[in-house]
Design an enzyme around this catalytic site. Structure first.
Site, short mmCIF file in Angstrom:
data_model
loop_
_atom_site.label_atom_id
_atom_site.label_comp_id
_atom_site.label_asym_id
_atom_site.label_seq_id
_atom_site.Cartn_x
_atom_site.Cartn_y
_atom_site.Cartn_z
N TYR A 149 9.12 -12.18 20.63
CA TYR A 149 7.98 -13.03 19.93
C TYR A 149 6.65 -12.73 20.34
O TYR A 149 6.54 -12.80 21.86
CB TYR A 149 8.62 -14.49 19.86
CG TYR A 149 8.56 -15.13 18.48
CD1 TYR A 149 7.73 -15.41 17.71
CD2 TYR A 149 10.14 -15.54 18.02
CE1 TYR A 149 7.52 -15.53 16.19
CE2 TYR A 149 10.07 -16.04 16.65
CZ TYR A 149 9.15 -15.96 15.82
OH TYR A 149 9.19 -16.48 14.55
N GLU A 194 3.26 -13.95 19.13
CA GLU A 194 2.20 -14.73 18.40
C GLU A 194 0.95 -14.46 19.26
O GLU A 194 0.73 -14.68 20.30
CB GLU A 194 2.50 -16.04 18.01
CG GLU A 194 3.65 -16.25 17.11
CD GLU A 194 3.86 -17.71 16.77
OE1 GLU A 194 3.34 -18.69 17.35
OE2 GLU A 194 4.54 -18.02 15.70
N ASP A 232 -7.96 -1.13 -1.36
CA ASP A 232 -6.31 -1.24 -1.08
C ASP A 232 -5.91 0.09 -1.33
O ASP A 232 -5.65 0.60 -2.47
CB ASP A 232 -5.59 -2.20 -1.99
CG ASP A 232 -4.38 -2.13 -1.87
OD1 ASP A 232 -3.69 -1.43 -1.10
OD2 ASP A 232 -3.56 -3.25 -2.47
N THR A 241 -0.45 -0.68 2.77
CA THR A 241 0.94 -0.45 3.05
C THR A 241 1.02 0.68 4.17
O THR A 241 0.09 1.63 4.21
CB THR A 241 1.80 -0.20 2.03
OG1 THR A 241 1.55 0.94 1.52
CG2 THR A 241 1.77 -1.37 0.92
N LYS A 261 4.35 4.07 2.43
CA LYS A 261 4.30 4.93 1.20
C LYS A 261 4.10 6.32 1.64
O LYS A 261 4.76 6.85 2.32
CB LYS A 261 3.24 4.19 0.09
CG LYS A 261 3.93 2.89 -0.51
CD LYS A 261 2.96 2.37 -1.64
CE LYS A 261 3.57 0.73 -1.70
NZ LYS A 261 2.70 0.05 -2.75
N ARG A 276 8.42 0.01 6.71
CA ARG A 276 7.55 -0.87 5.83
C ARG A 276 6.52 -1.92 6.49
O ARG A 276 7.21 -2.57 7.44
CB ARG A 276 8.75 -1.95 5.07
CG ARG A 276 9.64 -1.05 4.35
CD ARG A 276 10.34 -1.87 3.29
NE ARG A 276 9.62 -2.16 2.26
CZ ARG A 276 9.84 -1.20 1.24
NH1 ARG A 276 10.58 -0.14 1.29
NH2 ARG A 276 9.08 -1.08 0.08
C1 LIG Z 1 2.57 -1.24 -2.98
C2 LIG Z 1 1.34 -1.88 -3.08
C3 LIG Z 1 0.94 -3.08 -2.50
C4 LIG Z 1 2.01 -4.14 -2.01
O1 LIG Z 1 2.79 -3.81 -1.04
P1 LIG Z 1 4.11 -4.49 -0.60
O2 LIG Z 1 4.34 -4.07 0.73
O3 LIG Z 1 5.12 -4.29 -1.75
O4 LIG Z 1 3.72 -5.83 -0.38
C5 LIG Z 1 -0.27 -3.93 -2.52
N1 LIG Z 1 -1.28 -2.96 -3.04
C6 LIG Z 1 -0.83 -1.72 -3.60
C7 LIG Z 1 -2.30 -1.05 -4.44
C8 LIG Z 1 0.19 -1.56 -3.64
O5 LIG Z 1 0.34 -0.18 -4.41
#
Ligand SMILES: *Cc1c(COP(=O)(O)O)cnc(C)c1O
Length: 437
Positions: free
Chosen positions: A62, A64, A208, A234, A237, A243
């Site tokens: 932990y 925090e 994003d 993220t 991807k 993740r």
């Molecule tokens: C995949 C994605 C997310 C969310 O990601 P998670 O890890 O599934 O919560 C947010 N914004 C965009 C543009 C995404 O493609």
């Protein structure tokens, strides 16, 4: 030709011994990830090093707070790890400040809202139907429920984001935050234009880059970092990490965003994920990764052109990035039918609405495919040709009314066998094989 490989299952021997039920599920998933062509554009194969770091004892701690400012003792190694991970992220993306603690992409975005807008205030984002993410203000998401969400879209003429609409909506509604970035959009996003619009109306612009962060890291998609205030992503991807999520920002937003992540939204960071991310960010600095990212885009472009040659209709007419949206209307199949037929044929994607779709979300007109995962296992332009061929075959099989169900199923199985033969030539990173477990 490489000799075919057989997936095996030795690296989780201890699970096998203690919990054969879970072990057999993981084993079967290992086999699935090997034997199928994985085209979901948000998925990838993390390296063995990333997997080992993610599966490590760092999960036991932990912590925090932030490095050198924690609420628990015993942070000697965790502080080192988090600082290393942050430094690597800064190097890869050129960001002023990085927070590596968000549990995933959605919580990263949630932290941004918490930091920069009060409930009920106005926010703007690309609509889900036009390729935006749920967290960009969709009405079923907390971002659309707790904030006054204004949604912009793409142009019907060319499928490109309607920047004129973004500007006029922004001027009219004066949002606190403008989200840009996409989840089903095959073109470059003009972050500079968004930054200019944000400046004009006094909005914080958040890019994003969840889908494209690997491409941005490698310089094959223009980076938002020099232009916008805040970048979320993220890590699992195209970046090919574990993740997780990350927030990058200019110095002036560092404090308020850090406080929003912890204690605003989350408790203890997932230190095992931080370890995996640090490894992925080391990988992202290599020449090999740059080559990988370039090949993702080349493969997507070649695949797009091969599909067009076979009469497929692509949203926006092609792709600049890793992703292709196919409108199947002219092929006589729906997105859902095609996605299920492809899965039965060893090719995995997701059904997806296309902009201005007249069909419902649960059975839309399109499918969404992408090249990050298949490029990780070494597929190149020759494999794109074969893939386009199989996709054409499957669309024909699915729309052929003269075929009965069992003939159709048999035909899918035959495609799946060819697919597997190809996959056997391309062992995927991280999966378990005879040779290296
Ligand atoms: C995949 C994605 C997310 C969310 O990601 P998670 O890890 O599934 O919560 C947010 N914004 C965009 C543009 C995404 O493609």
């Amino acid at each position: 030709m490489q000799s075919p490989v057989k997936p095996t299952f030795q690296f989780i021997n201890s699970i096998m011994e203690y919990d054969p039920e879970v072990a057999s599920i993981i084993k079967a998933e290992n086999q699935r990830q090997h034997a199928k062509i994985r085209l979901v554009p948000s998925e990838n194969y993390a390296s063995r090093a990333v997997l080992e770091a993610t599966g490590s004892i760092m999960t036991n701690k932990y912590s925090e707070g932030y490095a050198r400012d924690r609420y628990y003792e015993g942070q000697q190694q965790i502080d080192k790890l988090e600082m290393l991970c942050v430094e690597r992220a800064k190097t890869v993306f050129g960001a002023d400040h990085v927070n590596v603690q968000p549990y995933s992409g959605s919580p990263a975005n949630q932290a941004v809202y918490l930091a920069l807008a009060e409930p009920g205030e106005t926010i703007m984002g690309l609509s889900l139907a036009d390729g935006g993410h749920l967290t960009h203000g969709d009405k079923v998401s907390i971002s659309g429920k707790h904030y006054n969400s204004i949604q912009y879209g793409v142009r019907e003429s060319d499928g490109s984001i309607d920047y004129d609409q973004v500007e006029s909506l922004a001027k009219k509604f004066k949002p606190k935050i403008i989200f840009c970035g996409t989840t089903a959009y095959p073109r470059f996003v003009d972050f500079e234009k968004f930054a200019a619009i944000g400046k004009e109306v006094g909005a914080v612009v958040v890019a994003d880059i969840a889908h494209i962060s690997g491409l941005v890291a490698a310089g094959v998609h223009p980076s938002p970092i020099p232009h916008v205030d805040v970048v979320t992503t993220t890590t699992h991807k195209s970046l090919r990490g574990p993740r997780g999520g990350m927030i990058m920002c200019k110095h002036q937003f560092a404090d308020v965003l850090d406080k929003a992540v912890f204690p605003g939204l989350q408790g203890g960071p997932h230190n095992h994920t931080t370890a995996g991310l640090a490894v992925a960010l080391k990988e992202a600095q290599t020449e090999e990764f740059k080559k990988y990212a370039r090949q993702i885009v080349t493969n997507a472009d070649v695949l797009a052109k091969s599909l067009i040659k076979r009469g497929f209709s692509l949203s926006s007419g092609g792709t600049d990035n890793h992703l292709i949206l196919i409108d199947l209307t002219n092929k006589g199949v729906t997105g859902r039918q095609m996605a299920k037929a492809l899965d039965a044929s060893g090719i995995v994607c997701n059904f997806n609405r296309i902009p201005f779709d007249k069909r419902p979300a649960m059975n839309p007109s399109g499918i969404r495919i992408g090249t990050p995962a298949i490029t990780s296992r070494g597929f190149g332009i020759n494999e794109m040709e074969r893939l386009a061929n199989w996709m054409e075959t499957v669309a024909q099989l699915r729309s052929d009314e003269s075929l009965n169900l069992s003939d159709r199923k048999m035909a899918y199985k035959n495609v799946a066998k060819e697919v597997k033969d190809l996959c056997d030539q391309f062992p995927a990173p991280g999966l378990c094989y005879d040779s290296d477990c």
